[in-house]
Design a protein around this motif. Structure first.
Motif, PDB file in Angstrom:
ATOM      1  N   UNK A 283      14.582  51.693   2.393  1.00  0.00           N
ATOM      2  CA  UNK A 283      14.263  50.515   3.234  1.00  0.00           C
ATOM      3  C   UNK A 283      14.863  49.354   2.327  1.00  0.00           C
ATOM      4  N   UNK A 284      14.854  49.484   1.027  1.00  0.00           N
ATOM      5  CA  UNK A 284      15.180  48.490   0.196  1.00  0.00           C
ATOM      6  C   UNK A 284      16.839  48.522   0.024  1.00  0.00           C
ATOM      7  N   UNK A 285      17.525  49.735   0.218  1.00  0.00           N
ATOM      8  CA  UNK A 285      18.650  50.132   0.460  1.00  0.00           C
ATOM      9  C   UNK A 285      19.229  49.352   1.671  1.00  0.00           C
ATOM     10  N   UNK A 286      18.605  49.830   2.762  1.00  0.00           N
ATOM     11  CA  UNK A 286      19.257  49.136   4.023  1.00  0.00           C
ATOM     12  C   UNK A 286      19.228  47.781   3.927  1.00  0.00           C
ATOM     13  N   UNK A 287      18.158  47.210   3.572  1.00  0.00           N
ATOM     14  CA  UNK A 287      17.969  45.445   3.526  1.00  0.00           C
ATOM     15  C   UNK A 287      19.222  45.048   2.518  1.00  0.00           C
ATOM     16  N   UNK A 288      19.410  45.698   1.348  1.00  0.00           N
ATOM     17  CA  UNK A 288      20.831  45.215   0.544  1.00  0.00           C
ATOM     18  C   UNK A 288      21.745  45.437   1.431  1.00  0.00           C
ATOM     19  N   UNK A 289      22.095  46.554   2.167  1.00  0.00           N
ATOM     20  CA  UNK A 289      23.306  46.431   2.760  1.00  0.00           C
ATOM     21  C   UNK A 289      23.606  45.668   4.200  1.00  0.00           C
ATOM     22  N   UNK A 290      22.215  45.330   4.700  1.00  0.00           N
ATOM     23  CA  UNK A 290      22.071  44.229   5.930  1.00  0.00           C
ATOM     24  C   UNK A 290      22.590  42.959   5.534  1.00  0.00           C
ATOM     25  N   UNK A 291      22.008  42.614   4.109  1.00  0.00           N
ATOM     26  CA  UNK A 291      22.571  41.323   3.305  1.00  0.00           C
ATOM     27  C   UNK A 291      23.506  41.408   3.385  1.00  0.00           C
ATOM     28  N   UNK A 292      24.263  42.327   2.796  1.00  0.00           N
ATOM     29  CA  UNK A 292      25.600  42.291   2.728  1.00  0.00           C
ATOM     30  C   UNK A 292      26.739  42.168   3.806  1.00  0.00           C
ATOM     31  N   UNK A 293      26.109  42.834   4.911  1.00  0.00           N
ATOM     32  CA  UNK A 293      26.880  42.691   6.171  1.00  0.00           C
ATOM     33  C   UNK A 293      26.670  41.325   6.940  1.00  0.00           C
ATOM     34  N   UNK A 294      25.501  40.713   6.719  1.00  0.00           N
ATOM     35  CA  UNK A 294      25.295  39.465   7.198  1.00  0.00           C
ATOM     36  C   UNK A 294      26.182  38.432   6.358  1.00  0.00           C
ATOM     37  N   UNK A 295      26.362  38.741   5.122  1.00  0.00           N
ATOM     38  CA  UNK A 295      27.076  37.817   4.384  1.00  0.00           C
ATOM     39  C   UNK A 295      28.646  37.973   4.675  1.00  0.00           C
ATOM     40  N   UNK A 296      29.249  38.558   5.358  1.00  0.00           N
ATOM     41  CA  UNK A 296      30.537  38.770   5.787  1.00  0.00           C
ATOM     42  C   UNK A 296      30.842  37.778   6.812  1.00  0.00           C
ATOM     43  N   UNK A 297      32.240  37.101   6.679  1.00  0.00           N
ATOM     44  CA  UNK A 297      32.663  36.064   7.554  1.00  0.00           C
ATOM     45  C   UNK A 297      32.612  36.528   8.906  1.00  0.00           C
ATOM     46  N   UNK A 298      33.069  37.923   9.190  1.00  0.00           N
ATOM     47  CA  UNK A 298      33.313  38.341  10.678  1.00  0.00           C
ATOM     48  C   UNK A 298      31.766  38.194  11.319  1.00  0.00           C
ATOM     49  N   UNK A 299      30.762  38.602  10.428  1.00  0.00           N
ATOM     50  CA  UNK A 299      29.369  38.576  10.808  1.00  0.00           C
ATOM     51  C   UNK A 299      28.794  37.209  11.242  1.00  0.00           C
ATOM     52  N   UNK A 300      29.132  36.230  10.461  1.00  0.00           N
ATOM     53  CA  UNK A 300      29.015  35.040  10.515  1.00  0.00           C
ATOM     54  C   UNK A 300      29.614  34.322  11.806  1.00  0.00           C
ATOM     55  N   UNK A 301      30.926  34.825  12.278  1.00  0.00           N
ATOM     56  CA  UNK A 301      31.444  34.221  13.597  1.00  0.00           C
ATOM     57  C   UNK A 301      30.846  34.885  14.910  1.00  0.00           C
ATOM     58  N   UNK A 302      30.104  35.987  14.679  1.00  0.00           N
ATOM     59  CA  UNK A 302      29.318  36.415  15.922  1.00  0.00           C
ATOM     60  C   UNK A 302      28.497  35.486  16.498  1.00  0.00           C
ATOM     61  N   UNK A 303      27.692  34.693  15.877  1.00  0.00           N
ATOM     62  CA  UNK A 303      26.895  33.835  16.745  1.00  0.00           C
ATOM     63  C   UNK A 303      27.599  32.910  17.624  1.00  0.00           C
ATOM     64  N   UNK A 304      28.869  32.414  17.018  1.00  0.00           N
ATOM     65  CA  UNK A 304      29.677  31.314  17.789  1.00  0.00           C
ATOM     66  C   UNK A 304      30.034  31.799  19.210  1.00  0.00           C
ATOM     67  N   UNK A 305      30.433  33.251  18.933  1.00  0.00           N
ATOM     68  CA  UNK A 305      31.131  33.899  20.134  1.00  0.00           C
ATOM     69  C   UNK A 305      29.991  34.069  21.056  1.00  0.00           C
ATOM     70  N   UNK A 306      28.821  34.482  20.818  1.00  0.00           N
ATOM     71  CA  UNK A 306      27.761  34.597  21.514  1.00  0.00           C
ATOM     72  C   UNK A 306      27.359  33.352  22.256  1.00  0.00           C
ATOM     73  N   UNK A 307      27.327  32.251  21.546  1.00  0.00           N
ATOM     74  CA  UNK A 307      27.130  31.049  22.067  1.00  0.00           C
ATOM     75  C   UNK A 307      27.965  30.734  23.394  1.00  0.00           C
ATOM     76  N   UNK A 308      29.378  31.085  23.072  1.00  0.00           N
ATOM     77  CA  UNK A 308      30.482  30.641  24.190  1.00  0.00           C
ATOM     78  C   UNK A 308      30.321  31.700  25.202  1.00  0.00           C
ATOM     79  N   UNK A 309      29.781  32.903  25.164  1.00  0.00           N
ATOM     80  CA  UNK A 309      29.330  33.691  26.375  1.00  0.00           C
ATOM     81  C   UNK A 309      28.346  33.421  27.255  1.00  0.00           C
ATOM     82  N   UNK A 310      27.364  32.666  26.371  1.00  0.00           N
ATOM     83  CA  UNK A 310      26.092  32.273  27.192  1.00  0.00           C
ATOM     84  C   UNK A 310      26.630  30.842  27.892  1.00  0.00           C
ATOM     85  N   UNK A 311      27.462  30.082  27.439  1.00  0.00           N
ATOM     86  CA  UNK A 311      27.772  29.024  28.045  1.00  0.00           C
ATOM     87  C   UNK A 311      28.636  29.413  29.559  1.00  0.00           C
TER      88      UNK A 311
END
Length: 548
Positions: free
Chosen positions: A456-484
């Motif tokens: 679990x600690x390994x998965x959490x580490x990988x998840x934190x690494x994934x969330x730290x990427x720029x592409x991942x940070x851009x996903x919330x903006x795209x989801x917001x546009x789809x909702x609009x």
């Protein structure tokens, strides 16, 4: 006779003694008279036996009676076996009548003792020997000198008593005799009888306090400080300053007892008790003796411990243990016998019994209804035990038993023993549990859990690494546009939207069509063949509201 011869004198013998000789004769007579007077004026010569000659001087140490000189020391020598000093004293003639077999001598010198300070006047004049005249009719010339002055003369007004005790050293000469804390006498002599192996303490009670001595009077030792600890707490009693330092002996008639007749005989004997508690216990002379058999530890149960029924003392423990029968060869699984007394006077204070036979019969009957004795803690601080008597309804089985010459008082394991048994039983059950298997399984589970946590600690580490990427940070903006966009689409179906208005007009037109089709449908319902065959023209419908 011729004229030429001289005259001759006549010679005659003189028979008269010369007066000059009167002087020596008178001197001799006077000497004889003085010698006679000296001899006749001298009293008897006595011998005093003393342990030490300290302060005794030949020709200087005087013997006095009531501060009057009645003799003088004439010699000091060791006796034949060197065990004592023999003092020879010349007494005055008038002192002969004082020398009886009960005459007392002692050395007066500075003393600081239990009865106070005495003999300070001898610091300058030197020690002297005090004589206390005797009253007996038998004369005596050899005396033992006392180590300390007597408490009272033989003819003093008062009463002498003798107390007996199994041990010596309980009292000393001069210790006070107290009545309700007031000094009314003194201990004047201490001896030990080697035959009876008992110590004898002679008391002198001063007049008029001798009238307090009755047949039921009891004497006990006073320590000066009496500390008692019971369920009610601490009880501290402090006697007089003198008894606080030296101790003493107290007496009185115990409460609730008849005083009895007045004691007037000198040297009447009484027993000396250790304390007032022992005095009270000795008055319960009517009792039944039983043996209680305990299969638990009797540590803390001592002779004198009370036997209580609901907090009321009805007896006393006498001996712990009574004995172990010699016929038994081992101690395994053996019950400990304890000798107890059920005292009639204690019981009849609450339940009336005429005699011991009635009490015995009553107890035998109560045994059948569950009357049992058990050990109970009397003091948590000291661990002392007492015997608690109570009725246990579940104990209905009773069979009369004897232990030697005594009847057996049935017993039951005490509350603490029961708790011990239950704890022991619980511990045995715990010991029988598969603790080792359980611990092994638990260890394996913990190891698996540890691996899971690491994953679990390994998965959490990988998840934190994934969330730290720029592409991942851009996903919330795209989801917001789809909702609009979705919201805008939904807004097109609202009341103000074109779709909604078109649908509303279509529904209105559909309603008009259905209104126009109603007559046709009614005719078909009435004449299903009207679509094939023509019929009579139907009359125009008249609205209901138009009729007059």
């Amino acid at each position: 006779m011729s004229e030429s011869s001289p005259p001759q004198a006549k010679k005659e013998a003189i028979k008269q003694i010369s007066s000059i000789w009167l002087v020596p004769i008178i001197a001799v007579g006077i000497g004889i008279w003085m010698l006679f007077q000296f001899i006749t004026s001298q009293g008897p010569e006595i011998v005093l036996k003393i342990d030490t000659a300290e302060g005794i001087e030949v020709g200087k140490t005087e013997i006095k009676a009531l501060n009057v000189k009645v003799g003088v020391v004439t010699g000091v020598t060791l006796n034949e076996d060197y065990s004592a000093i023999e003092v020879t004293a010349q007494m005055d003639k008038d002192a002969a009548r004082m020398l009886k077999d009960d005459t007392l001598f002692w050395v007066v010198k500075p003393r600081i003792g239990k009865s106070g300070v005495s003999g300070l006047d001898t610091l300058l004049s030197g020690a002297y020997i005090q004589l206390q005249p005797g009253k007996s009719g038998e004369e005596q010339r050899t005396f033992d000198v006392l180590d300390i002055p007597p408490v009272a003369p033989p003819d003093a007004k008062g009463l002498r008593l003798v107390l007996t005790h199994n041990e010596a050293g309980k009292l000393g000469v001069g210790d006070p005799v107290l009545y309700e804390g007031f000094t009314v006498g003194r201990v004047e002599n201490v001896t030990f009888d080697t035959e009876t192996k008992k110590a004898h303490y002679q008391l002198f009670i001063f007049e008029p306090y001798n009238s307090l001595i009755r047949k039921s009077t009891r004497f006990w030792l006073t320590s000066g400080v009496d500390i008692q600890m019971s369920a009610e707490g601490f009880n501290l009693k402090i006697g007089s300053i003198e008894s606080l330092i030296t101790g003493g002996v107290s007496f009185r008639v115990p409460k609730g007892r008849e005083p009895g007749e007045l004691i007037t005989k000198n040297k009447s004997k009484f027993r000396l008790y250790n304390n007032i508690k022992q005095v009270r216990e000795r008055f319960f002379e009517d009792y039944l003796e039983y043996v209680m058999l305990f299969d638990e530890s009797v540590r803390g149960l001592k002779p004198g411990a009370p036997i209580e029924y609901r907090g009321i003392q009805i007896g006393t423990v006498r001996k712990v243990p009574l004995d172990i029968m010699a016929s038994k060869k081992n101690f395994s699984n053996r019950e400990i016998p304890v000798l107890v007394r059920i005292e009639l006077d204690r019981v009849i204070a609450h339940v009336k019994y005429d005699n011991l036979d009635m009490l015995r019969a009553s107890l035998e009957e109560e045994f059948k209804y569950g009357l049992r004795g058990s050990l109970k803690t009397a003091n948590l601080l000291t661990g002392a035990l007492l015997v608690d008597v109570g009725v246990f309804a579940e104990e209905k089985t009773y069979k009369h038993q004897s232990y030697g010459e005594y009847d057996v008082f049935p017993t039951k394991a005490g509350g603490f023993a029961q708790i011990q048994k239950e704890i022991s039983s619980m511990l045995k059950k715990i010991n029988n549990l598969p603790v080792e298997d359980t611990l092994l399984t638990l260890n394996k589970t913990l190891e698996t859990s540890q691996k899971t946590l690491l994953a679990a600690e390994k998965v959490a580490t990988e998840l934190n690494s994934l969330l730290a990427q720029k592409d991942t940070k851009a996903i919330p903006g795209e989801i917001r546009e789809s909702l609009q966009q979705i919201q805008a689409t939904l807004d097109g179906y609202g009341k103000d939207g074109a779709t909604y208005q078109n649908l509303d007009q279509a529904l209105i037109q559909f309603e008009q069509v259905m209104t126009e089709l109603q007559p046709v449908l009614r005719q078909i319902n009435e004449k299903p063949n009207s679509l094939i065959f023509s019929g009579e023209k139907a009359a125009d419908p008249i609205p209901v509201g138009g009729r007059q």
